[in-house]
Design a protein around this motif. Structure first.
Motif, PDB file in Angstrom:
ATOM      1  N   SER A 174      -2.488  -5.614   3.954  1.00 41.94           N
ATOM      2  CA  SER A 174      -2.943  -5.610   5.341  1.00 41.94           C
ATOM      3  C   SER A 174      -4.344  -5.042   5.418  1.00 41.94           C
ATOM      4  N   ASN A 216       0.825  -1.209   0.000  1.00 41.48           N
ATOM      5  CA  ASN A 216       0.000   0.000   0.000  1.00 41.48           C
ATOM      6  C   ASN A 216       0.864   1.267   0.000  1.00 41.48           C
ATOM      7  N   GLU A 251      -0.238  -2.258  12.922  1.00 41.90           N
ATOM      8  CA  GLU A 251      -0.361  -2.599  11.504  1.00 41.90           C
ATOM      9  C   GLU A 251       0.721  -1.935  10.642  1.00 41.90           C
ATOM     10  N   ARG A 252       0.799  -0.612  10.748  1.00 45.85           N
ATOM     11  CA  ARG A 252       1.708   0.161   9.913  1.00 45.85           C
ATOM     12  C   ARG A 252       3.155  -0.268  10.124  1.00 45.85           C
ATOM     13  N   LYS A 253       3.515  -0.362  11.398  1.00 47.50           N
ATOM     14  CA  LYS A 253       4.881  -0.733  11.760  1.00 47.50           C
ATOM     15  C   LYS A 253       5.212  -2.138  11.226  1.00 47.50           C
ATOM     16  N   GLU A 294       5.736  -2.000   7.437  1.00 52.24           N
ATOM     17  CA  GLU A 294       7.039  -1.380   7.165  1.00 52.24           C
ATOM     18  C   GLU A 294       8.178  -2.367   7.383  1.00 52.24           C
ATOM     19  N   SER A 327       0.189   4.192   0.656  1.00 52.97           N
ATOM     20  CA  SER A 327      -0.056   5.136   1.746  1.00 52.97           C
ATOM     21  C   SER A 327       0.711   4.714   3.002  1.00 52.97           C
ATOM     22  N   ILE A 328       1.267   3.513   2.984  1.00 53.48           N
ATOM     23  CA  ILE A 328       2.109   3.080   4.111  1.00 53.48           C
ATOM     24  C   ILE A 328       3.589   3.214   3.742  1.00 53.48           C
TER      25      ILE A 328
END
Lengths: 453, 453
Positions: B303, B228, B436-438, B441, B230-231
């Motif tokens: 995700s 994604n 989620e984001r972490k 990444e 945006s991530i």
């Protein structure tokens, strides 16, 4: 008050029985003693229970049982003589076996049940006799008199709930009570045995009934090991393990403790202490409701082979409400019980013990799933092993998965399946059977031996 | 022969339409062109379809629709003027909308269906007109005439199987065929729309029907990204991805392609080529049945949030044949669909989308499971995110799990759940939503950026 149980190898000779009595007497809390039938004296020896089963079969086949029967009686007489019991008692042993053999044989199953149980029953009488010879107040307790009622399932009897409050009366009985393991009575007064190693079950039931402070289970190993000693030489001993951990370990290959035996003690919150008759000062292993977290996240590693997976794929499966349920229902209709069901988006695998299948059933199931569920693909993979790493609080421990999967990767082992996320105390890896040993070694190295620098 | 589909943003202005026509003409294989309604010209703009829905609602509420209707018509006229279409055509646009508005409104749902579809329909006529203006043989094709029959499910119509052989006739039609996306007709000749982004579905159905060599799907991005954007800023583009991989990625957050749209092309084995109208020479992303394994095991990371787990534990659960099936049946009786069900020995967790629950239903389910299944513990955990790493052949790649779980551990993220072992193309990690984001990444860094030395 403690309930103490001694296994067959702890009672195989007079010398062993003396150790047992010394152990009981060394702690005045040890009041109820559950005994097995005499076990093996050396690896090639036969257990009394096995001899009795062979004897019963001969009788039912109208073959001569004399030789085996004499062997059984001789074993008891050897022990009795070694302990210096009175001759009248040895005559009593012989008579009691002959009485059992004269029982009604029209129901062969119930006849065998009574014969099997006589091994424990006779041993309990013998040991009570020896306690008395040493001048100690001790009583043989008959399970019928004590109220140990069980269900009508030969070889797999289940304790009836009303037994517990009857058994509670044992705590007010004077002296040391010697209780035969392995069997109870149904409501018609007939003998029914528990599953094999059923003396563990008797001990657990009594511990529950009298509300023991601990249920001591004496066997012939110093402790429960953290991993199968036939895979890892002299593995680390487990000092303390929770019921949940023990149960997960038992599932995949840990045979120290009869799984079913834990339930009554577990329900009453009574700790089980596994100890060694031949080394009673070794700390042993305590099975408890809760334990402190020490020594890292993993308490044990277990493994078992003989699994297979049924893989089912269908495009857009996850849009179909009820797909998984219907699949499980099909397996149920074939009488199959499944272990796990990892799923992707468009596929689901059912992991089950492969001894439930044969090539005919397998073909039928594959066709049935294809037709009923319009699956795109159905295939069966055989020869899987499940490896479990077990430890309370593992879930909260960042990095356990990483350590485990890295260890497997370094050993060149492909992970066929991971099942993690429901149990908080275990993580399960599926690998090919040929890799089982290597996988356990790699995981043991990672979690118990520490990193080599 | 190629079927080409252009999305709304590719057709939002006259300038965009010119690009589209140039793209079509640059390859004589591009014969069937599926068009959406004009989309947004800039981020704060409105899509024609949204305006039409708003317009329809006003009419049904007996409110004045004039303003919105004029806005819709004006958008088309702007495009028509930019393309230099004849004035008679702009009059035709106005008339055709007015005709739709005069349709029977007694069935408000069917009225809205027709109104929504008019956006695509008008656009197809407009674009056919512009092709003709450029001196090219091009024909607007009406889905009813072509035989695109669909089920009676407003807003979620499904193609009927008999459509395909009728649509096959299109391949012998002369000229370039402009086909409106998003809708078909039921057997009574009424308009029904597909789910949103339904023009992708139309294109896929046509590609199947005419047996296209490729289904080119033009949109406004150069390619499908590996993660994604945006991530991860400017993530790696995917050159080639299999249907299975794409499907798994779509499941958890990849919205480039409408999931349902892939089916007809997939069933016919036709590759889908995602390309950018604004950068047609970029290689784009090809979705294929099989691909060569290159560039490591992972093709993408997806995700999604909004999951919860229902945890059920019961001592000796795995002895109970049918426990899992009964549990799934209870959820089904509450109308809940589940995603995954990782299981331990004595426990099972059901992962489902939490928007299906509210606190009342949750309480009912917990009680029901406790009572019906005599469970020891039932609890619901909210706020879970699922992270998928996707790649064909991942299962055969020793160490992918280790790399993924190590990356998560290094980022300090606890893995709540792992689901691996059914899908050969994905591995799923459950983490808390806040992570989620972490997590994405960390995994992107591990599999796409490479280890920093």
């Amino acid at each position: 008050m403690k309930v103490v149980k001694f296994g067959g190898s702890s009672l195989s000779t007079g010398e062993q029985v003396k150790k047992v009595v010394d152990i009981v007497l060394s702690d005045p809390e040890r009041k109820i003693v559950v005994v097995s039938a005499p076990g093996k004296r050396h690896p090639s020896d036969e257990k009394i229970t096995d001899l009795l089963i062979a004897c019963g079969k001969k009788i039912l086949e109208h073959d001569s049982e004399t030789e085996i029967l004499n062997e059984v009686i001789q074993r008891y007489i050897l022990i009795a003589n070694e302990l210096g019991l009175h001759e009248s008692f040895t005559a009593e042993i012989r008579n009691s076996f002959l009485q059992v053999l004269q029982k009604d044989k029209s129901d062969s199953v119930m006849f065998l049940e009574a014969l099997k149980a006589s091994g424990e029953d006779t041993n309990a009488k013998l040991i009570a006799n020896y306690f008395q010879l040493r001048g100690i107040e001790a009583h043989y307790i008959n399970p019928k008199d004590a109220g140990l009622l069980v269900s009508n399932e030969p070889g797999n009897a289940q304790v009836l709930p009303e037994s517990y409050h009857r058994l509670a009366d044992l705590s007010s009985h004077s002296g040391i009570l010697i209780f035969p393991g392995f069997f109870g009575y149904n409501e018609q007064g007939e003998i029914l045995t528990f599953s094999r190693s059923g003396s563990d079950i008797t001990g657990s039931i009594l511990a529950n009934g009298v509300g023991a402070s601990v249920y001591e289970n004496f066997t012939d190993v110093d402790a429960v090991y953290s991993v199968n000693p036939s895979i890892i030489n002299q593995p680390k001993e487990i000092r303390e393990v929770t019921y949940r951990e023990m149960r997960e370990l038992s599932y995949a290959g840990f045979s120290v403790f009869h799984e079913e035996a834990l339930i009554p003690a577990y329900r009453a919150g009574i700790p089980v202490h596994v100890k060694n008759t031949n080394n009673p000062f070794a700390p042993g292993t305590r099975i408890v409701n809760e334990r402190e977290q020490r020594n890292g996240p993993v308490v044990g590693i277990a493994s078992d082979t003989g699994f297979c997976s049924i893989y089912v794929s269908k495009y857009l499966m996850n849009r179909e409400v009820g797909f998984g349920r219907k699949l499980l229902q099909i397996l149920e209709s074939f009488g199959l019980s499944y272990e796990h069901s990892p799923s992707g988006i468009d596929d689901i695998s059912i992991i089950l013990r492969e001894n439930q299948l044969n090539s005919e059933i397998e073909k039928q199931i594959i066709n049935y799933i294809k037709e009923e569920l319009h699956a795109d693909e159905v295939k069966v993979e055989h020869g899987l092993a499940l490896i479990m790493i077990v430890g309370e609080g593992m879930r909260q421990n960042v990095g356990t998965t990483a350590r485990a999967s890295k260890a497997l990767a370094h050993a060149g082992i492909n992970i066929e399946m991971i099942n993690q996320g429901s149990s908080e105390v275990s993580m399960m890896f599926g690998v090919k059977e040929v890799n089982e040993r290597k996988a356990v070694e790699a995981l043991y190295q990672e979690f118990f031996v520490g990193v080599l620098v």
